[in-house]
Motif scaffolding. Sequence first.
Motif, PDB file in Angstrom:
ATOM      1  N   GLY A  65      30.468  34.517 -26.490  1.00 14.28           N
ATOM      2  CA  GLY A  65      30.054  34.939 -25.160  1.00 14.28           C
ATOM      3  C   GLY A  65      28.575  34.726 -24.903  1.00 14.28           C
ATOM      4  N   PHE A  66      28.238  34.612 -23.625  1.00 13.38           N
ATOM      5  CA  PHE A  66      26.856  34.432 -23.181  1.00 13.38           C
ATOM      6  C   PHE A  66      26.399  35.694 -22.465  1.00 13.38           C
ATOM      7  CE2 PHE A  66      23.852  33.376 -19.828  1.00 13.38           C
ATOM      8  CZ  PHE A  66      22.876  32.691 -20.526  1.00 13.38           C
ATOM      9  N   SER A  67      25.171  36.143 -22.773  1.00 11.66           N
ATOM     10  CA  SER A  67      24.670  37.372 -22.159  1.00 11.66           C
ATOM     11  C   SER A  67      23.152  37.343 -22.100  1.00 11.66           C
ATOM     12  CB  SER A  67      25.126  38.586 -22.967  1.00 11.66           C
ATOM     13  OG  SER A  67      24.547  39.770 -22.465  1.00 11.66           O
ATOM     14  N   LEU A  68      22.603  37.983 -21.075  1.00 19.00           N
ATOM     15  CA  LEU A  68      21.158  38.150 -20.942  1.00 19.00           C
ATOM     16  C   LEU A  68      20.716  39.566 -21.307  1.00 19.00           C
ATOM     17  CD1 LEU A  68      20.460  36.223 -17.610  1.00 19.00           C
ATOM     18  CD2 LEU A  68      19.988  35.446 -19.935  1.00 19.00           C
ATOM     19  N   GLU A  69      21.626  40.304 -21.910  1.00 20.30           N
ATOM     20  CA  GLU A  69      21.329  41.695 -22.255  1.00 20.30           C
ATOM     21  C   GLU A  69      20.149  41.797 -23.218  1.00 20.30           C
ATOM     22  OE1 GLU A  69      23.570  45.556 -24.313  1.00 20.30           O
ATOM     23  OE2 GLU A  69      24.676  43.706 -23.890  1.00 20.30           O
ATOM     24  N   ASN A  70      20.035  40.834 -24.137  1.00 20.51           N
ATOM     25  CA  ASN A  70      18.946  40.878 -25.110  1.00 20.51           C
ATOM     26  C   ASN A  70      17.580  40.647 -24.471  1.00 20.51           C
ATOM     27  OD1 ASN A  70      20.782  41.253 -27.236  1.00 20.51           O
ATOM     28  ND2 ASN A  70      21.105  39.052 -27.453  1.00 20.51           N
ATOM     29  N   TRP A  71      17.560  40.121 -23.255  1.00 18.29           N
ATOM     30  CA  TRP A  71      16.303  39.821 -22.585  1.00 18.29           C
ATOM     31  C   TRP A  71      15.910  40.891 -21.569  1.00 18.29           C
ATOM     32  CZ3 TRP A  71      13.196  35.668 -23.820  1.00 18.29           C
ATOM     33  CH2 TRP A  71      13.755  34.726 -24.694  1.00 18.29           C
TER      34      TRP A  71
END
Length: 298
Positions: A64-70
């Motif tokens: 999966g792809f996510s921008l949560e870490n940013w």
Amino acid sequence: METAGKSVPTIPGNTFLYQLKRKLPYIISYGILAVTTLPVIFMYLWLIIQSFASNMKYGLIPEGFSLENWEFLWTNIVYKGAELPSIWTATWNSLFFAGMLTVLEVLIGVMAGYALSRLTFPGREQILKITMILHAFPSIALLIATFYILNFMSLYDSLFGVVLVKTALQIPMTTWIIKGFFDDVSWDLEWAGLIDGCSRIKVWFRIVLPQVKPGIASVSIFSFLSGWSEFLLLYTFIVSNENVTLASFLQRLTSDPNMVNYGVLSAISLFYLIPVLVFFIFTQKSLMKANVGGVKKV
């Protein structure tokens, strides 16, 4: 091909062996480079993938792809129940530290290098001999003495105080490198300026300094990178959240191995690399033109 009036056919196998023999050193060189650099490339690729993946199966396969870490770019990180300082505060502090270090180190190093290269004064040879010895002192061996000095000067937990310490530790090497570049500048240029009526300072500023621009550029680049990546001094002498830098910020995220969020850690590590990459892109031409000047006289 003709020999004594007779044509001799070219043997394809011999041509192949000849070409292989010529290219063998290049094949070996590139093979060694590939073996040594591939692990580093894979580590950076893993870092990029980890920062944008919602989950990593077996630590290697992204799911999966996510921008949560940013999210640290617009919200503060909560770690161990406490809110960490803003990433932008840490970024500004890192830029301030690296920038101030570069300015002071280059300014003092250029003046000291010129004096040691051109002027004759008592103790000059002794200073040249102990310059490298001073640079050889490890920072960790001077931590206690540095703490007492900074505390006495009311500069403990001050970025400027740590800048002064780092500058003092870097100046010997910077001076030695810059002196080598000044040694390569012909005396005739200075004499011509002095004969034309210029003062010594004017000759130094308008005639000599332009001749050592590659040296100044290379020292500036290395000074900035040294300040940007500094950790030990900042970790030891900076305790408040207002003065935290990116290196200390990353250390806080890894203080407890059982609670490390590797996705966030990877994203912040990439964010930490971006200014260095941008800085290198704009300065690589100056860096490639620079060569270490020869120290020809003592």
